[in-house]
Design an enzyme around this catalytic site. Structure first.
Site, mmCIF file in Angstrom:
data_model
loop_
_atom_site.group_PDB
_atom_site.id
_atom_site.type_symbol
_atom_site.label_atom_id
_atom_site.label_comp_id
_atom_site.label_asym_id
_atom_site.label_seq_id
_atom_site.Cartn_x
_atom_site.Cartn_y
_atom_site.Cartn_z
ATOM 1 C CB CYS A 1 -14.604 39.173 44.785
ATOM 2 S SG CYS A 1 -13.527 38.954 46.204
ATOM 3 C CG HIS B 1 -17.845 41.972 45.820
ATOM 4 N ND1 HIS B 1 -17.975 40.973 46.761
ATOM 5 C CD2 HIS B 1 -16.524 42.295 45.784
ATOM 6 C CE1 HIS B 1 -16.784 40.699 47.266
ATOM 7 N NE2 HIS B 1 -15.887 41.487 46.697
ATOM 8 C CG ASN C 1 -14.522 40.879 50.051
ATOM 9 O OD1 ASN C 1 -15.288 40.023 49.601
ATOM 10 N ND2 ASN C 1 -13.569 41.433 49.316
HETATM 11 N N1 COA Z 1 -4.548 48.766 60.052
HETATM 12 C C1 COA Z 1 -3.736 49.832 60.156
HETATM 13 N N2 COA Z 1 -2.957 50.256 59.146
HETATM 14 C C2 COA Z 1 -2.990 49.548 58.001
HETATM 15 C C3 COA Z 1 -3.811 48.411 57.830
HETATM 16 C C4 COA Z 1 -4.597 48.028 58.924
HETATM 17 N N3 COA Z 1 -5.423 46.971 58.881
HETATM 18 N N4 COA Z 1 -3.639 47.942 56.587
HETATM 19 C C5 COA Z 1 -2.742 48.726 55.973
HETATM 20 N N5 COA Z 1 -2.344 49.696 56.824
HETATM 21 C C6 COA Z 1 -1.379 50.756 56.604
HETATM 22 C C7 COA Z 1 -0.352 50.433 55.555
HETATM 23 O O1 COA Z 1 0.667 49.621 56.081
HETATM 24 C C8 COA Z 1 0.123 51.804 55.164
HETATM 25 O O2 COA Z 1 1.041 52.231 56.114
HETATM 26 P P1 COA Z 1 2.335 53.074 55.684
HETATM 27 O O3 COA Z 1 1.798 54.327 55.057
HETATM 28 O O4 COA Z 1 3.027 53.271 56.990
HETATM 29 O O5 COA Z 1 3.069 52.201 54.714
HETATM 30 C C9 COA Z 1 -1.133 52.664 55.282
HETATM 31 O O6 COA Z 1 -2.041 51.920 56.110
HETATM 32 C C10 COA Z 1 -1.782 52.978 53.951
HETATM 33 O O7 COA Z 1 -1.877 51.771 53.200
HETATM 34 P P2 COA Z 1 -2.741 51.675 51.914
HETATM 35 O O8 COA Z 1 -2.740 50.257 51.415
HETATM 36 O O9 COA Z 1 -2.351 52.741 50.927
HETATM 37 O O10 COA Z 1 -4.175 52.036 52.526
HETATM 38 P P3 COA Z 1 -5.518 52.294 51.808
HETATM 39 O O11 COA Z 1 -6.068 53.608 52.179
HETATM 40 O O12 COA Z 1 -5.421 51.992 50.340
HETATM 41 O O13 COA Z 1 -6.475 51.227 52.484
HETATM 42 C C11 COA Z 1 -7.348 49.059 51.930
HETATM 43 C C12 COA Z 1 -6.147 49.858 52.422
HETATM 44 C C13 COA Z 1 -6.941 47.603 51.816
HETATM 45 C C14 COA Z 1 -8.465 49.217 52.936
HETATM 46 C C15 COA Z 1 -7.800 49.627 50.581
HETATM 47 O O14 COA Z 1 -6.699 49.740 49.721
HETATM 48 C C16 COA Z 1 -8.814 48.746 49.918
HETATM 49 O O15 COA Z 1 -9.878 48.512 50.440
HETATM 50 N N6 COA Z 1 -8.511 48.296 48.691
HETATM 51 C C17 COA Z 1 -9.402 47.450 47.945
HETATM 52 C C18 COA Z 1 -9.286 46.090 48.493
HETATM 53 C C19 COA Z 1 -10.358 45.204 48.009
HETATM 54 O O16 COA Z 1 -11.492 45.596 47.933
HETATM 55 N N7 COA Z 1 -9.984 43.977 47.706
HETATM 56 C C20 COA Z 1 -10.874 42.965 47.369
HETATM 57 C C21 COA Z 1 -11.386 43.180 46.007
HETATM 58 S S1 COA Z 1 -12.546 41.952 45.728
#
Ligand code: COA
Length: 323
Positions: A114, A250, A280
């Protein structure tokens, strides 16, 4: 002679096919509400069968050339930032060169996930300022949909496909005035590979693999590292961060963007955000967002624009440019 790398034009391309959050909720256990609240994403574009990264890149490149009032003959350097190349080799840049009918300048790909577009912009600037090349197409292009595990709700809801391109030109300082790339900052910490990677590849598995991510850990790293890069380029250029006209981040997650805005005392009306309609798009997201800001009349010639990104590697970086 002393040269600067000045932006002559930009172009964007999004595949026609759109996938909404509701479409995704039919495939995996998720909801429109969850995706919008956690990421700001409503929908994303995905390439159709047979539509390749080089096709998206070539569309964006042609649009950028048109915007610059140039033709492919004027280009002697093509850099494509991509994690989803058409083939293992040759580079997608070589394929784009042929598709747009550019002459035999240099062409190569950059892989910084990214952060790829910031790496490519900084690399092109160095080639142009060294006086070896005159005009560069710097392209971010991705078909991330091809490396998503469509059963993994933690990743498949985040990404989209698309391409964006800049035409950069080497201009003598007297001609460029205060326009051009002013500073860039590139970093990588390979100890953090496990946070975001693809579990396949030529040497390891002889397959393509799928995106694997520890989303919450990536999230925790993001605001600090991105802010560090933004402050570094502004310090190098001797410009207070709050003096920028436009922040073109980004587009990974609206909450990350908001975290950076808060940390650096920026205003929301300085931010160009396209995440709601595109998700993204990895290396394509910065030029796509920039083009959106130009197209709706917000970004104007002479404005001071700050770009940033973070991605797999982990890689991160920023660039400051008077456009
Ligand atoms: N829909 C519903 N629930 C979801 C889900 C979805 N699409 N994706 C994950 N979950 C669930 C998980 O399974 C977890 O459930 P659990 O508590 O029962 O285990 C819960 O949501 C929390 O997961 P978590 O990963 O801690 O959520 P979060 O608040 O961190 O949000 C992201 C997840 C991916 C949105 C967030 O971490 C994020 O945006 N991270 C950065 C990612 C990124 O930018 N990557 C690219 C970089 S270039």
């Amino acid at each position: 002679m002393s040269f600067k790398a000045v932006l002559r034009g930009c172009g964007a391309f999004l595949p026609e096919k759109v996938l909404t959050n509701d479409d995704l909720s039919k495939r995996v256990d998720t909801s429109d509400e969850w995706i919008r609240e956690r990421t700001g994403i409503r929908e994303r574009h995905v390439a159709s069968e047979g539509e390749l990264t080089s096709d998206l890149a070539a569309h964006a490149a042609r649009a950028a050339l048109k915007d610059a009032g140039l033709t492919a003959d004027d280009i002697d350097l093509i850099i494509v930032a991509t994690t989803t190349p058409d083939l293992t080799f040759p580079s997608t840049a070589a394929i784009v060169q042929a598709k747009i009918g550019a002459g035999a300048g240099a062409a190569f790909d950059i892989q910084a996930v990214c952060t790829g577009f910031v790496y490519a912009l900084s690399t092109a600037e160095k080639f142009l300022c060294a006086g070896q090349h005159k005009r560069a197409l710097v392209i971010g292009a991705e078909t991330f949909s091809r490396i998503l595990d469509w059963e993994d709700r933690g990743t498949c809801v985040l990404f989209g496909d698309g391409a964006g391109a800049f035409v950069l030109e080497a201009q003598e300082e007297s001609e460029a005035g205060d326009r051009g790339v002013m500073a860039s900052f590139l970093r990588c910490d390979g100890r953090l590979v496990d946070l975001l990677y693809v579990d396949g590849g030529v040497s390891a598995t002889q397959s393509t693999g799928y995106v694997r991510m520890q989303g919450n850990k990536v999230f925790r790293e993001a605001v600090t590292r991105i802010s560090q890069a933004m402050v570094a380029v502004c310090e190098e250029a001797n410009v207070p961060v709050t003096d920028i006209d436009w922040f073109v981040p980004h587009q990974a997650n609206e909450r990350i963007i908001q975290g950076v805005v808060k940390k650096l005392d920026l205003r929301n009306d300085q931010v160009i955000s396209t995440i709601a309609g595109q998700g993204n798009t990895s290396a394509a997201s910065i030029p796509l967002a920039y083009c959106a800001g130009v197209a709706d009349g917000r970004i104007k010639k002479g404005d001071l624009v700050l770009f940033e990104a973070m991605g797999g590697g982990l890689t991160w970086g920023a660039a400051l440019m008077r456009v």
